[in-house]
Scaffold this motif. Sequence first.
Motif, mmCIF file in Angstrom:
data_model
loop_
_atom_site.group_PDB
_atom_site.id
_atom_site.type_symbol
_atom_site.label_atom_id
_atom_site.label_comp_id
_atom_site.label_asym_id
_atom_site.label_seq_id
_atom_site.Cartn_x
_atom_site.Cartn_y
_atom_site.Cartn_z
ATOM 1 N N ALA A 179 0.787 -1.291 0.053
ATOM 2 C CA ALA A 179 -0.219 -0.230 0.004
ATOM 3 C C ALA A 179 0.814 1.120 0.098
ATOM 4 C CB ALA A 179 -0.779 -0.003 1.239
ATOM 5 N N ARG A 211 -2.668 -0.845 -8.888
ATOM 6 C CA ARG A 211 -4.002 -1.032 -7.824
ATOM 7 C C ARG A 211 -4.770 -2.120 -8.283
ATOM 8 N NH1 ARG A 211 -5.310 5.028 -5.558
ATOM 9 N NH2 ARG A 211 -3.150 5.543 -4.566
ATOM 10 N N PHE A 226 -5.223 -6.127 -6.841
ATOM 11 C CA PHE A 226 -6.480 -6.445 -6.398
ATOM 12 C C PHE A 226 -7.066 -7.665 -6.880
ATOM 13 C CE2 PHE A 226 -11.302 -6.010 -5.491
ATOM 14 C CZ PHE A 226 -11.127 -5.904 -4.077
ATOM 15 N N THR A 259 -4.702 -4.609 1.247
ATOM 16 C CA THR A 259 -3.975 -3.519 0.730
ATOM 17 C C THR A 259 -4.926 -2.340 0.393
ATOM 18 O OG1 THR A 259 -2.434 -5.027 -0.213
ATOM 19 C CG2 THR A 259 -2.497 -2.955 -1.495
ATOM 20 N N ILE A 260 -6.230 -2.655 -0.237
ATOM 21 C CA ILE A 260 -7.274 -1.715 -0.325
ATOM 22 C C ILE A 260 -7.491 -0.924 0.871
ATOM 23 C CG2 ILE A 260 -9.427 -1.266 -1.210
ATOM 24 C CD1 ILE A 260 -7.388 -1.980 -3.583
#
Length: 287
Positions: free
Chosen positions: A87, A101, A105, A167-168
């Motif tokens: 991140a 990103r 995901f 991570t999001i």
Amino acid sequence: MVKRNRAFLLMTIPALLLFFAFHTYPVLQGIFYSFTNWRGYGEWDFVGFANYLNVFQDMRALSSYGFTFQFAIVSTILVNIFSLLIAIGLNAKVKFRKTLRAVYFVPNILSILIVGFIFNFLFTHFLPDIAEALGITWLTSNILGDPDTAWIGIVIMAVWQATAFNTILYLAGLQTVPEDIYEASKIDGAGKWRNFFSITFPLIAPFFTINMVLAMKNFLMVFDHIIALTGGGPGQSTESISLLIYRGGFQGGQFAYQSANAVIYFVIIMAISIFQIRVLQKREVEM
């Protein structure tokens, strides 16, 4: 206004009925049967707390608890380390940041079973073949076939897939950190490590709490990963509590006994989650 509020309440009734029918009622039914000797069919009698007491004397159940806790603790720590590092890297001003990103995901939207079958092939054929060609002897055998190392393969797969979601969340937390704070620290001569420990981590502490609680809860309930990779083997070395409850309750004629095991496990997960929230939220205030 009163009629409007009443209409809104009436609109929630179908959802409440469905939730009660497919969630609350089965839970209450499972708790009820945990005090019986029902095998999932036939007649039954009340046995009181006998099932609950037997769980603590069942070596197979205790072994499953040990494996599950070991797996959950290691996986939770690794997931939060990797997801936080990724991140921070994705939050930096680099090219194709939005594309990266999206790429990171992708593992979260893949089926756990499909990912498990892929990793099963990697551990069984791909890695041993490459290791043999390169002369790496310790990696030539299938780690999933060894009771001492099979859990490591499950950890690798679970961490790889779970890192995407965490991570999001960390990215969302990093967006809340004002840039002017970093500019002020740069003027004061603070380095990257000082910025992280004194600015970044304290300000994203609430997101760290969320990630720790969610990751631990999800890993404690591990099921699909094990089904796809080891099936609980070799032997019973990677049999989680969820898998034990499923096999014993639906395949072994131990519905009432495993219902008691499920109730105990629910209480344990809830206690761990509450403990995590209290400890980590207290740390947020101290920061």
